[in-house]
Design an enzyme around this catalytic site. Sequence first.
Site, PDB file in Angstrom:
ATOM      1  N   LYS A 155      10.542   0.237   4.909  1.00 26.90           N
ATOM      2  CA  LYS A 155       9.989  -0.429   3.718  1.00 26.90           C
ATOM      3  C   LYS A 155      11.047  -0.997   2.782  1.00 26.90           C
ATOM      4  CE  LYS A 155       5.719   2.313   3.773  1.00 26.90           C
ATOM      5  NZ  LYS A 155       4.966   3.404   3.150  1.00 26.90           N
ATOM      6  N   TYR A 180       7.677   9.006  -2.505  1.00 25.93           N
ATOM      7  CA  TYR A 180       6.242   9.100  -2.820  1.00 25.93           C
ATOM      8  C   TYR A 180       5.998   9.977  -4.051  1.00 25.93           C
ATOM      9  CZ  TYR A 180       6.078   7.250   1.933  1.00 25.93           C
ATOM     10  OH  TYR A 180       6.275   6.494   3.052  1.00 25.93           O
ATOM     11  N   SER A 232       8.230   4.450   7.696  1.00 27.35           N
ATOM     12  CA  SER A 232       8.292   3.944   6.319  1.00 27.35           C
ATOM     13  C   SER A 232       9.708   3.727   5.807  1.00 27.35           C
ATOM     14  CB  SER A 232       7.556   4.899   5.377  1.00 27.35           C
ATOM     15  OG  SER A 232       6.160   4.826   5.575  1.00 27.35           O
ATOM     16  N   VAL A 270       7.411   9.159   8.406  1.00 29.03           N
ATOM     17  CA  VAL A 270       6.613  10.245   8.961  1.00 29.03           C
ATOM     18  C   VAL A 270       7.029  10.651  10.376  1.00 29.03           C
ATOM     19  CG1 VAL A 270       4.599   9.776   7.526  1.00 29.03           C
ATOM     20  CG2 VAL A 270       4.819   8.650   9.759  1.00 29.03           C
ATOM     21  N   TYR A 310       3.313  -5.298  10.147  1.00 32.98           N
ATOM     22  CA  TYR A 310       3.847  -4.124   9.453  1.00 32.98           C
ATOM     23  C   TYR A 310       3.956  -2.937  10.412  1.00 32.98           C
ATOM     24  CZ  TYR A 310       3.735   0.142   6.691  1.00 32.98           C
ATOM     25  OH  TYR A 310       3.990   1.394   6.205  1.00 32.98           O
TER      26      TYR A 310
END
Length: 419
Positions: A66, A242, A63, A260, A190
């Site tokens: 992103k 998050y 992530s 992660v 993705y």
Amino acid sequence: MHSPVGEYLQQILSECAADDGAVADYIPELAAADPDHLAVALCTPDGTLYSAGDAERRFTIQSISKPFAYALALRDHGIDAVLEKVGVEPSGDAFNEISLEERTGRPENPMINIGAITTHTLVGPADLDEDARTARVIEGLGAFAGRELAVDEDVFASEMSEVWRNLALASLVRANGIISGSPEEAVRGYTRQCAALVDVRDLAVMGMTLARGGTNPLTGEQVVPEEVARQVLSVMTSCGMYDAAGDWLSAVGIPAKSGVAGGILGALPGQVGAGTFSPRLDRFGNSVRGVRVFERLSRDMNLHLMRIPEPSLEVIGRRERTLRGRRLVVLQGAMDFASAEMALRHFERIDPSEGDVVVDIGMVSTLNDVGRRMLHEGLARLAADGHRVIVVDPHGRLGDLGGGRVPYIARVVPDREGM
């Protein structure tokens, strides 16, 4: 002399090495990661790199990709066009939740999975095929890192075997008309983006590229415009960690993004890019030891974004005096809004009956656009009061005074004592 920064980083790692947390077990390849890996790297604005621990160990970016895919989409289509598809509000949800705005159906922000899948589809022209778009994203990630990045095909295949929730998220945004291509293509692209291989030094350089307004400190390439970097850093600040974003902003105060696989990237504007790696995660999906390392860096080095800067009380240097019938004003330090405003107030106190005014900015360390515009206006107003204004600007920081339309302001680069 040997710089102590590397030794300091090694000390931090040794003091943050407690082994709580657990690896991501919902992706088979990540579940097999060695949980004891621990590394940190810092990158300075001039591209100097410091690292400690398992800094050469590569892992998948996950992530952390992103914000960079978001930056590429902003570069390719502009902020307004991307905002029509993806919002910028914190969701308060876990990274894989269905976080859609009720009225528009667009994802809450680009840092959660449903927003990131959408953002991936916005990179490049609308008519790009799946392979070309994914290649454009991977190439863009490499431009931020300053080197070509490879994809871990085993991790990619492993993630694709457990892709059902992301496929459902992609189907929702397709049903809402947010993306136009097939959900399967969006998720494959993705997922491959997330499987790009990096190490902590890559993360530090990528962070510093954002922190330098989109310019890579190693290659000098302007990867994205400055306004894009600012937008990305803003969204990272509020959404990058998050549903732990509030705690992170309070305790660490560095715009950041986690992944992660155990990586965390930080980017403090104008100061430092940072990367950590440790696979054990907390309940939010953030690296436990990585969070500890960032907390230490923020506290020890006063790197918090909301750090109160020292007041600019010494804008006017001690050398101000009358020199050979001229008023000499020496400016110094960083010239931003606050310090330039103090300089303007000082200019106000110069009596119109005084003659020549020499403004020496040779001791000004940095001059941002706001400070430059304010000084231009102050110098023009001194000239309008009847002063002959002479600017000593040995480093050329003021640029073109008045665009050549203000002939009564002159710039000279003499020996200061010989004026």
